[in-house]
Design a protein around this motif. Structure first.
Motif, PDB file in Angstrom:
ATOM      1  N   VAL A 248      32.766  34.411  50.572  1.00  0.00           N
ATOM      2  CA  VAL A 248      32.215  35.764  50.675  1.00  0.00           C
ATOM      3  C   VAL A 248      32.181  36.418  49.302  1.00  0.00           C
ATOM      4  O   VAL A 248      31.164  36.995  48.888  1.00  0.00           O
ATOM      5  CB  VAL A 248      33.045  36.622  51.658  1.00  0.00           C
ATOM      6  N   ILE A 249      33.295  36.319  48.572  1.00  0.00           N
ATOM      7  CA  ILE A 249      33.372  36.901  47.228  1.00  0.00           C
ATOM      8  C   ILE A 249      32.308  36.277  46.321  1.00  0.00           C
ATOM      9  O   ILE A 249      31.607  36.980  45.572  1.00  0.00           O
ATOM     10  CB  ILE A 249      34.774  36.676  46.623  1.00  0.00           C
ATOM     11  N   ALA A 250      32.168  34.957  46.382  1.00  0.00           N
ATOM     12  CA  ALA A 250      31.211  34.259  45.504  1.00  0.00           C
ATOM     13  C   ALA A 250      29.783  34.711  45.788  1.00  0.00           C
ATOM     14  O   ALA A 250      28.991  34.923  44.857  1.00  0.00           O
ATOM     15  CB  ALA A 250      31.349  32.751  45.690  1.00  0.00           C
ATOM     16  N   ALA A 251      29.415  34.864  47.068  1.00  0.00           N
ATOM     17  CA  ALA A 251      28.052  35.288  47.409  1.00  0.00           C
ATOM     18  C   ALA A 251      27.796  36.724  46.971  1.00  0.00           C
ATOM     19  O   ALA A 251      26.686  37.065  46.533  1.00  0.00           O
ATOM     20  CB  ALA A 251      27.825  35.136  48.907  1.00  0.00           C
ATOM     21  N   LEU A 252      28.803  37.569  47.069  1.00  0.00           N
ATOM     22  CA  LEU A 252      28.651  38.943  46.591  1.00  0.00           C
ATOM     23  C   LEU A 252      28.479  38.975  45.069  1.00  0.00           C
ATOM     24  O   LEU A 252      27.644  39.723  44.543  1.00  0.00           O
ATOM     25  CB  LEU A 252      29.856  39.790  47.015  1.00  0.00           C
ATOM     26  N   ARG A 253      29.250  38.161  44.369  1.00  0.00           N
ATOM     27  CA  ARG A 253      29.120  38.110  42.909  1.00  0.00           C
ATOM     28  C   ARG A 253      27.763  37.561  42.490  1.00  0.00           C
ATOM     29  O   ARG A 253      27.189  38.001  41.487  1.00  0.00           O
ATOM     30  CB  ARG A 253      30.243  37.249  42.313  1.00  0.00           C
ATOM     31  N   GLN A 254      27.274  36.601  43.266  1.00  0.00           N
ATOM     32  CA  GLN A 254      25.948  36.066  42.976  1.00  0.00           C
ATOM     33  C   GLN A 254      24.879  37.135  43.179  1.00  0.00           C
ATOM     34  O   GLN A 254      23.863  37.147  42.478  1.00  0.00           O
ATOM     35  CB  GLN A 254      25.673  34.857  43.880  1.00  0.00           C
ATOM     36  N   THR A 255      25.133  38.034  44.105  1.00  0.00           N
ATOM     37  CA  THR A 255      24.192  39.136  44.355  1.00  0.00           C
ATOM     38  C   THR A 255      24.301  40.193  43.271  1.00  0.00           C
ATOM     39  O   THR A 255      23.289  40.631  42.699  1.00  0.00           O
ATOM     40  CB  THR A 255      24.479  39.773  45.728  1.00  0.00           C
ATOM     41  N   GLN A 256      25.556  40.620  42.979  1.00  0.00           N
ATOM     42  CA  GLN A 256      25.781  41.657  41.979  1.00  0.00           C
ATOM     43  C   GLN A 256      27.187  41.507  41.414  1.00  0.00           C
ATOM     44  O   GLN A 256      28.162  41.474  42.167  1.00  0.00           O
ATOM     45  CB  GLN A 256      25.622  43.048  42.614  1.00  0.00           C
ATOM     46  N   GLU A 257      27.300  41.438  40.099  1.00  0.00           N
ATOM     47  CA  GLU A 257      28.614  41.344  39.458  1.00  0.00           C
ATOM     48  C   GLU A 257      29.416  42.624  39.706  1.00  0.00           C
ATOM     49  O   GLU A 257      28.934  43.735  39.460  1.00  0.00           O
ATOM     50  CB  GLU A 257      28.473  41.110  37.960  1.00  0.00           C
ATOM     51  N   TYR A 258      30.647  42.442  40.214  1.00  0.00           N
ATOM     52  CA  TYR A 258      31.531  43.568  40.510  1.00  0.00           C
ATOM     53  C   TYR A 258      32.880  42.966  40.883  1.00  0.00           C
ATOM     54  O   TYR A 258      32.974  41.794  41.261  1.00  0.00           O
ATOM     55  CB  TYR A 258      30.962  44.400  41.669  1.00  0.00           C
ATOM     56  N   ASP A 259      33.939  43.755  40.785  1.00  0.00           N
ATOM     57  CA  ASP A 259      35.272  43.280  41.145  1.00  0.00           C
ATOM     58  C   ASP A 259      35.460  43.418  42.658  1.00  0.00           C
ATOM     59  O   ASP A 259      36.195  44.267  43.147  1.00  0.00           O
ATOM     60  CB  ASP A 259      36.342  44.077  40.392  1.00  0.00           C
ATOM     61  N   TRP A 260      34.768  42.559  43.386  1.00  0.00           N
ATOM     62  CA  TRP A 260      34.802  42.620  44.843  1.00  0.00           C
ATOM     63  C   TRP A 260      36.193  42.314  45.386  1.00  0.00           C
ATOM     64  O   TRP A 260      36.604  42.873  46.410  1.00  0.00           O
ATOM     65  CB  TRP A 260      33.790  41.641  45.431  1.00  0.00           C
ATOM     66  N   GLU A 261      36.912  41.434  44.716  1.00  0.00           N
ATOM     67  CA  GLU A 261      38.237  41.067  45.215  1.00  0.00           C
ATOM     68  C   GLU A 261      39.185  42.265  45.200  1.00  0.00           C
ATOM     69  O   GLU A 261      39.958  42.468  46.141  1.00  0.00           O
ATOM     70  CB  GLU A 261      38.813  39.909  44.382  1.00  0.00           C
ATOM     71  N   SER A 262      39.112  43.072  44.149  1.00  0.00           N
ATOM     72  CA  SER A 262      39.957  44.275  44.105  1.00  0.00           C
ATOM     73  C   SER A 262      39.565  45.259  45.200  1.00  0.00           C
ATOM     74  O   SER A 262      40.428  45.895  45.823  1.00  0.00           O
ATOM     75  CB  SER A 262      39.841  44.950  42.734  1.00  0.00           C
TER      76      SER A 262
END
Length: 625
Positions: free
Chosen positions: A465-479
């Motif tokens: 999930v984190i990887a797909a979000l990062r591929q969409t838009q760079e952001y600190d999704w994990e935090s």
């Protein structure tokens, strides 16, 4: 912003390849043969005869326990009656129940026996007006059959590898609808194509005297059908404008996801006041129950009814094909680990609501009122301070039917609506950081794409999930997820609403669609009322701090007999008096209390911020022209 219609057509064609039934199983795979007699469904009885392969030694037979979509061990083994196990020539074989696993019975098989005959009666008395969509029930004119309620299976083979042949006997005047393919039809007896146990249980059916099948205009998305069954002929005569909206639902989903994981889709809907309200997702169909006139009456086709079909339709992508890896099990008795229901159900809730608006079932303006209600319903969850959103997912089935007392302190299945608000926040972040060039639709096309080698289900992990979000838009999704999902919180985060062009404020007037009588003291004193009776008390608000509880009655407000007007006057006066005086009846006692309070009449509102762009309206704009 979205894939071209030509590209969608190609994707829809190549995304799903269906193997012929005879190639699904190994050549020597032993088959379960099932005959189900549903002619007494109106009496709440279903009769099953099974021939189950076996070999000498102990045979363990399971009644489905962990049913996909119910997110818990919800199989009602207590509804089994008349269970008999015999040889093919009717010699009885004793059985006994496992003392720990009560969904399992054990039979000692003598040498030389290759199959047993099992007879079983299912008592269909479990549903009510809020019945879950995993049970079987019906009346003289309409019914629902969920195969998990009327079969047993042997321990050992994976459910994907266990072939099952089913013959169904219905009342003579009934017709049926299902995503299962028919092999033979003789009067009221239907023999279905042999499928795996997994596929059988994932494809329920509706049936009845009055059944209508509507071929939807699916555009470049694989063909979809809307099947309606009811006691009433009038209830299934929905007009062309409504049909067009459900057609647009399919087209908008195709534009959102860019791919489909089914060869064709079947919306199965009962329109019945008796069968009640329910919904459950499946890969090639969805099972839905609304009241008799909900789809033909524009005033009824709102709120939950409008949301139902879009929500369940999102889940062939979000929950059925892409599913948390820990929820993919080899059979129907192995426990599922539901830690990621905030994705499975929370994301599906968000995307389903988006599709509901984009296809025209609800206007964006009406949905703003719904969103306000979602936020308000989550705002005062005092349990958020000790229990994380992730824990509501892990313990989800325990929270499905909580007691009516102090639910806000315990939390309920908040992974649905707090999860939905979290994914709205993700959409807002993506749109803000990309200046509108990227959206959560782009994430969907990445995350829900076909996975090589996976035809019907592809697992994912938190890291995926984190990887797909990062591929969409760079952001600190994990935090973000550490704060929002994995940790308790002091309050519901709502700062992201400003990115959408909105904010929360309080007004002296109730918002549209909110009953002033029930909500007059909710955002001020923390009291939800039914007349003068306290229905519930919100934690950490004045009513809670002074010791009020559900069931108490307010006799007087500031010395005046209770009424909505009297409460409003007392709240207005609180800005000067700094308190509200109540006379409370608790059982046979009357108590005078003074609640410290000075903020006047308060109703939560979702306010448009004129100095910011209305990103909310952009989210719900249709993709299909």
């Amino acid at each position: 912003m979205y894939a071209s219609r030509k590209l969608l057509a190609v994707l829809a064609t190549v995304a799903f390849y269906v193997l012929p039934a005879h190639l699904l199983f190994a050549a020597d795979a032993p088959q379960i043969s099932v005959v189900i007699d549903a002619r007494q469904l109106h009496r709440k009885l279903l009769f099953t005869t099974m021939e189950i392969p076996c070999q000498a030694g102990e045979l363990r037979l399971w009644y489905p326990k962990w049913y996909p979509g119910s997110h818990g061990p919800m199989g009602r083994v207590e509804d089994i009656a008349g269970l008999q196990v015999t040889t093919s020539d009717s010699r009885p074989l004793p059985w006994e129940r496992d003392e720990v696993e009560l969904h399992c019975v054990k039979v000692q098989i003598p040498d030389g026996l290759s199959a047993v005959k099992v007879k079983m009666t299912t008592i269909c008395n479990s549903p009510g007006i809020s019945a879950a969509g995993i049970y079987t029930y019906g009346n003289l004119k309409v019914g629902v059959i969920n195969w998990n309620t009327c079969v047993l299976y042997p321990e050992g083979p994976k459910s994907d590898e266990q072939p099952v042949s089913v013959r169904l006997i219905l009342p003579e005047t009934w017709k049926l609808a299902s995503a299962l393919k028919t092999r033979k039809q003789e009067k009221n007896e239907t023999t279905f194509e042999t499928v795996s146990l997994t596929d059988l249980i994932d494809n329920p059916l509706i049936a009845g005297e009055n059944l209508r099948t509507i071929k939807l205009d699916s555009g470049n998305t694989p063909q979809a059908y809307l099947h309606l069954a009811s006691e009433s002929k009038e209830a299934i005569e929905i007009n062309d404008k409504v049909i067009e909206k459900y057609s647009r639902l399919v087209q908008e989903a195709g534009a959102m996801f860019g791919v489909a994981h089914y060869p064709e889709f079947h919306f199965l809907v009962t329109c019945s006041d008796e069968l009640g309200l329910y919904g459950l997702e499946h890969l090639r169909c969805s099972l839905n129950g609304v009241r008799k006139n909900d789809l033909v009456d524009d005033k009824s086709r709102v709120g939950w009814v409008a949301m139902l079909l879009p929500h369940e339709y999102v889940q062939p992508w979000c929950g059925k094909y892409r599913r948390p890896q820990s929820m993919i099990t080899p059979d129907f008795h192995s426990p599922q680990k539901t830690r990621m229901l905030w994705v499975y159900e929370g994301l599906a809730q968000y995307l389903g609501d988006v599709l509901m608006v984009r296809c025209g079932l609800v206007t964006p303006e009406t949905y703003r009122d719904t969103l306000r209600g979602y936020i308000h319903g989550q705002l005062h969850k005092a349990g958020r301070k000790w229990r994380s959103l992730e824990d509501t997912s892990i313990a989800g089935y325990l929270l499905r039917r909580p007691s009516p007392n102090w639910t806000d302190l315990r939390r309920d299945q908040d992974f649905y609506f707090e999860g939905m608000l979290l994914w709205m926040e993700c959409d807002a972040i993506i749109r803000d950081l990309s200046q509108g060039k990227k959206t959560l639709d782009d994430f969907c096309r990445i995350f829900f794409a076909s996975v090589p080698g996976k035809k019907t289900v592809a697992g994912y992990t938190y890291e995926d999930v984190i990887a797909a979000l990062r591929q969409t838009q760079e952001y600190d999704w994990e935090s973000l997820f550490t704060r929002r999902v994995k940790s308790p919180m002091e309050s519901l985060p709502l700062d992201y609403l400003q990115k959408l062009g909105y904010c929360i404020e309080y007004s002296s007037k109730p918002p549209k669609g909110v009953s002033k009588a029930s909500a007059i003291a909710e955002d001020s004193l923390g009291l939800r009322l039914a007349g003068n009776r306290i229905q519930s008390v919100i934690g950490d608000m004045p009513g809670d701090k002074i010791g009020l509880a559900s069931g108490m009655r307010i006799l007087e407000v500031n010395g005046e007999k209770y009424s909505v007007d009297a409460m409003q006057k007392a709240l207005e006066a609180s800005t000067g008096k700094k308190s509200v005086a109540l006379k409370i009846q608790n059982g046979d006692r009357e108590i005078n209390l003074s609640l410290p309070y000075a903020d006047g009449v308060r109703f939560m509102q979702l306010k448009r911020m004129d100095d910011r762009p209305d990103v909310f309206m952009q989210i719900y704009k249709p993709l299909v022209k």
